[in-house]
Scaffold this motif. Structure first.
Motif: not given
Ligand code: SF4
Ligand code: SF4
Lengths: 135, 279
Positions: A55, B188, B196-197, B208, A97, B214-216, B191, B205, B210-212
């Motif tokens: 974020e 998320f 968060y998004l 964002l 990314f 993929m991290q999850h 939510r 967006e 996809h990044m989150i």
């Protein structure tokens, strides 16, 4: 205004027990370091939710530094060990990314290492600046 | 092969060993299959398995939590089942894994075999309770050539590439919804407090999201390609999930769903973990 736009913004997530106190010590010891770092206090690097780092970059941070207690010194015994696993994976994923490696760093700074904190911030600043200037 | 599969399931249902059997059935045309949910022992004749059975039925484990299930799994889908059991989303006693030997599955849009099937080492399923058919595993291990190629780009080129891709994304969440390890009831992305998004659909967006995501799913994603196949606008999600698999292997020597006794890499630590990059 012009100079403001170009200013480098680094978000520093510092753990309450070591690095945050270390940063305080830096000030007390009158050490000079780049003021581009904006500090957010977190309870422990083990609490460092990768989502908040993602974020931060999304919201325009040029760099992020996460700093905690040295391994073995964690107030909660093992929080920084979990963080130590998340960091390399997250760095690699962010790079995939397109978030340059020079923008994301981690360090261990104890409550007494005020001098080291200044050094770390200088280093991070130099890396982020290099990315910003040279792409 | 279908007959054998049907008989096994029929027996399991008749003997009340399971409440539901989840397999594949023919859908609207010759090239289409869909998940079939069978409860009645006399209703097993519609179950089939062929090279168009692309779905990963491991997805349904987290949706049928209170039931005893029999699930038809290709070798690769078994990794998903094991991963979910490891994550305590389902107990091993409550699932009967019916492995089906697989020659590789085809994308019906292109008629081509999925890339993941090329170097598949579980054509003959491993760890199943029942196995139907025999398959011949590939001799060569999975390779990450496309990821390695992509990694050579500069970070600027990478960012541009993904921005282009995520301009296409309509945020239908199909990728998340078919993902067997994306099971959080309170994602998320939905939510609102905190939000968060942003719910706007734009490239930033979307990226964002996809990044989150993929991290999850790092260290949990089995690189099953369900997301990649589901995406209606052909975003190469496989380039992301393969990266996760590569990193899990290189950083933590971990392969999702492979070994029941090893915890996912971010759920544990080792005091001797490397810290070469820490200042
Ligand atoms: S399935 Fe494709 S279009 Fe839909 S949210 Fe995922 S990446 Fe975007
Ligand atoms: S490949 Fe996609 S759908 Fe399959 S586990 Fe990984 S993220 Fe989920």
């Amino acid at each position: 205004m012009e100079s403001k736009v170009k200013e480098i913004n680094i978000v520093g997530f510092l753990c309450n027990w070591c690095s945050y106190a270390g940063a305080d010590m830096t000030g007390l010891g009158r050490n000079i370091y780049p003021s581009n770092i904006k500090v957010i206090r977190i309870p422990c690097t083990g609490r460092m939710d990768p989502m908040m780092i993602i974020e931060a970059f999304h919201n325009g941070a040029d760099g992020v530094l996460v700093s905690g207690c040295h391994p073995g010194d964690c107030h909660y015994t093992e929080g920084n060990f979990y963080w130590r696993r998340r960091y390399p994976h997250l760095k690699s994923l962010l790079e995939h990314f397109g978030v340059d490696r020079r923008r994301f760093h981690a360090s261990w700074v104890s409550a007494s290492e005020g001098k080291k904190f200044a050094e770390v911030v200088k280093k991070v600043y130099a890396e982020v600046k290099d990315w910003k200037d040279n792409g | 092969m279908d007959k054998e599969l049907q008989e096994i399931i029929k027996k399991l249902l008749a003997e009340k060993k399971v409440d539901w059997a989840i397999g594949y059935e023919k859908a609207y045309d010759e090239l289409s299959t869909r998940p079939a949910f069978v409860q009645d022992a006399n209703d097993t004749a519609r179950l089939i398995f062929n090279k168009y059975c692309i779905n990963n039925l491991g997805l349904y484990l987290t949706k049928f939590k209170k039931n005893k299930l029999a699930v038809v799994c290709k070798g690769c889908d078994i990794a998903t089942v094991f991963e979910l059991i490891k994550e305590k989303q389902f107990s091993r006693e409550n699932v009967v894994v019916i492995g089906v030997a697989c020659e590789g599955v085809l994308d019906k849009k292109t008629g081509k075999q999925l890339e993941k099937c090329e170097n598949c080492r579980v054509k003959q399923p491993k760890g199943a309770d029942f196995t139907v058919g025999t398959g011949k595993d590939s001799a060569a291990p999975k390779n990450f050539l496309d990821v390695v190629e992509f990694e050579k780009k500069s970070s600027k080129e990478k960012a541009e590439f993904w921005n282009r891709q995520f301009e296409k994304c309509i945020r239908c969440y199909a990728c998340r919804n078919v993902c067997p390890v994306c099971y959080c009831p309170d994602c998320f992305a939905n939510r609102t407090m905190p939000e968060y998004l942003n719910k706007n659909v734009d490239a930033e967006e979307n990226k964002l999201f996809h990044m989150i995501r993929m991290q999850h799913v790092f260290g949990r994603c089995t690189d099953c390609k369900a997301c990649d196949t589901a995406c209606p606008v052909n975003i190469p999600l496989t380039l992301l999930t393969k990266k996760l698999a590569k990193d899990a292997k290189e950083l933590f020597n971990y392969e999702s769903g492979a070994d029941m006794d090893v915890l996912p890499p971010l759920s544990t630590y080792n005091e001797a973990d490397s810290e070469s990059d820490i200042l």
